[in-house]
Scaffold this active site. Structure first.
Site, short mmCIF file in Angstrom:
data_model
loop_
_atom_site.label_atom_id
_atom_site.label_comp_id
_atom_site.label_asym_id
_atom_site.label_seq_id
_atom_site.Cartn_x
_atom_site.Cartn_y
_atom_site.Cartn_z
N GLY A 172 73.80 70.52 44.02
CA GLY A 172 72.66 71.33 43.60
C GLY A 172 72.26 72.39 44.60
CB CYS A 173 69.12 74.37 44.80
SG CYS A 173 69.06 74.95 43.09
CG ASN A 174 70.56 69.71 48.10
OD1 ASN A 174 70.22 69.51 46.94
ND2 ASN A 174 71.53 69.03 48.68
CB ALA A 175 75.19 72.01 47.72
CG MET A 394 63.44 72.45 49.32
SD MET A 394 63.46 74.15 49.92
CE MET A 394 62.48 74.98 48.66
#
Length: 407
Positions: A172-175, A394
Site C-alpha cells: 500500500g501507500c506506506n510501501a 501511511m
C-alpha cells in the site's frame, strides 16, 4: 565496515556514525563529517505520470455521477487535477466498465511505462548510467504481476540481466519507505554500487463503480504516478573535494559536480497499528467481481493519534527534537489525513506545503507520493547543508513509516 539494517522500528545507520563522531545535544550527526564510510545517500530522483489529467468536475461528468453527496466528496477533496487513464466510452458517450482482467492488463502497461520513465529521469538527475545499476527494487499495489515488475522492467529497459532485484507488492501507500529501507540495506552491504527503488502505481487500474460512499471516497482520491530514487553507500576509500559529499568515487559520478541535494539516509522507524489492521484494505468484492479498496472514515484520526510516538522515536535515536527538522515530506494521503498529521505533530501549513501541493496537482499517487514531494523540495532550492528531513508514509496495516535524512 558494513551494517545490517534492521527493518523494524529504528534501523540505525546512526549506530554506525555515532561510533565515529561525538554526539551534540541536538544532533547525533555532525554536518561537517562527510568522510564517514558506509553511509547511504540518495543521489537522484525522478517522477512520471500518465498522459492525461482531469479535474474533479471532468471526472464527475465523464462517469455521469449526479448524486450530490458523491459530488461533494469529489469537490471538497483539496484535489484540483489527477492523472488517470480512463476507460473508453460506449456509443452513448458513457465510460465503459472494465473487467478485472482488463484492469490487470492496464496495470501492467501503465506500471511498466511510468516506472521506466521515472527511472530514466532519476538516473539523469543523478548523472548515472543505466548500466551502473546493480539492484532494482520495485513497489506496486494496484495490480498483481508474475513475473514481477522488476523482471519486466529489466527486459524493457535493457538492463543487465544479472542485476539483483526484489518486488514489494501489496503493502500500500506506506510501501515506498519499506522498500527504501530494504534498498538502503543493500547499498550498505555493497558500498560503492548503485541501487534504484521505483514505486509505480496505476490507480486507474484499481477502482470499482457501485454508487456507494465506500468506493466514492476512493475514486475521488487516487491518481496514477511513479517515482524513483537512486542510492549508493560511501566506499571506505571514497575520496573527493573536502566540500563534496563522500561516496561518489567509483560510482560514475563527477565528484566535482555531485547531484543537487544528496542527503544521507540515517535511520527508519515504524509503527503497525494492529487495532486498525482492517481500516485500510484492498480485497475482493464478490458482487463486483473485482478487487476493491476500502478506507475507514476514522483513518485520519487513527494515523494522527499515532504520528507523534513514531516520529519522536525516530528523532530521539538521533538526539533530535521536532524543532530540529527543517523539512517534512509527508505522504499525500488525503486532506483529512494531512491535517491530522500536521496538527498532532505541531507542524505549520508551510511545513507540509509540498505534501498539499502534490495532493492538489496529482491526488494520492500511493506509495510514491512522498517522493513527488521530495522532488519538489529539491527543485525549490531551499535545502542547506546540515539540514535534517523527515520522510513519512501511511498505509494499510494500519501503518506509519518514517525515515530521517540529512543533507
Amino acid at each position: 565496515m558494513t551494517l545490517a539494517l534492521n527493518p523494524s522500528n529504528v534501523a540505525s545507520v546512526a549506530a554506525l556514525t555515532s561510533t565515529l563522531a561525538p554526539a551534540s545535544p541536538t544532533s547525533t550527526f555532525a554536518p561537517e563529517r562527510k568522510d564517514i564510510p558506509g553511509v547511504p545517500r540518495i543521489l537522484g530522483v525522478g517522477t512520471a505520470v500518465t498522459e492525461h489529467s482531469y479535474s474533479q468536475r471532468e471526472l464527475l461528468d465523464l462517469f455521469r455521477i449526479s448524486d450530490p453527496k458523491v459530488r461533494s466528496v469529489f469537490l471538497n477533496s483539496a484535489i484540483e487535477r489527477r492523472f488517470l487513464s480512463v476507460p473508453a466510452r460506449d456509443a452513448t458517450g458513457a465510460a465503459t466498465i472494465e473487467t478485472q482482467g482488463e484492469l490487470l492488463a492496464k496495470h501492467k502497461r501503465l506500471a511498466i511505462e511510468m516506472a521506466a520513465r521515472a527511472i530514466h529521469a532519476c538516473l539523469k538527475d543523478a548523472g548515472i548510467e543505466l548500466a551502473d545499476v546493480g539492484y532494482l527494487c520495485c513497489v506496486t499495489t494496484t495490480g498483481l504481476l508474475t513475473p514481477g515488475l522488476s523482471a519486466l522492467l529489466i527486459r524493457e529497459l535493457g538492463m543487465d540481466p544479472r542485476c539483483s532485484r526484489v518486488d514489494v507488492v501489496g503493502m500500500g501507500c506506506n510501501a515506498g519507505l519499506n522498500a527504501l529501507n530494504a534498498t538502503v540495506g543493500w547499498t550498505v552491504a555493497h558500498p560503492g554500487r548503485i541501487a534504484v527503488m521505483v514505486c509505480a502505481e496505476a490507480c486507474s487500474a484499481a477502482y470499482v463503480l457501485d454508487a456507494t460512499m465506500r468506493t466514492s471516497v476512493v475514486n475521488s482520491l487516487f491518481g496514477d504516478g511513479a517515482a524513483a530514487v537512486a542510492l549508493a553507500a560511501d566506499t571506505p576509500d571514497a575520496a573527493g573535494p573536502p566540500d563534496a559529499p563522500s561516496g561518489y568515487a567509483g560510482l560514475g559520478v563527477d565528484v566535482d559536480s555531485p547531484p543537487a541535494g544528496s542527503p544521507r539516509v540515517l535511520s527508519f522507524a515504524s509503527c503497525l497499528i494492529t487495532d486498525a489492521i482492517d481500516a485500510m484494505r484492498y480485497d475482493w468484492d464478490d458482487e463486483q467481481g473485482k478487487f476493491s479498496f476500502y478506507l475507514d472514515p476514522d483513518v485520519p484520526y487513527v494515523v494522527g493519534a499515532h504520528a507523534e510516538s513514531v516520529v519522536d522515536r525516530l528523532l530521539s535515536g538521533a538526539g533530535l527534537r521536532r524543532s530540529d527538522i527543517a523539512h517534512w515530506l509527508v505522504h499525500s494521503g488525503g486532506k483529512k489525513v494531512i491535517d491530522a498529521v500536521r496538527v498532532n505533530l505541531g507542524l505549520t501549513r508551510h511545513d507540509v506545503r509540498h505534501t498539499t501541493g502534490v495532493l492538489r496537482d496529482y491526488g494520492n499517487v500511493s506509495s510514491g507520493s512522498f517522493l513527488f514531494s521530495y522532488e519538489r523540495l529539491l527543485r525549490e532550492g531551499v535545502v542547506r547543508a546540515g539540514d535534517h528531513g523527515v520522510l513519512m508514509t501511511m498505509g494499510p496495516g494500519s501503518t506509519i513509516e518514517t525515515a530521517l535524512v540529512q543533507w
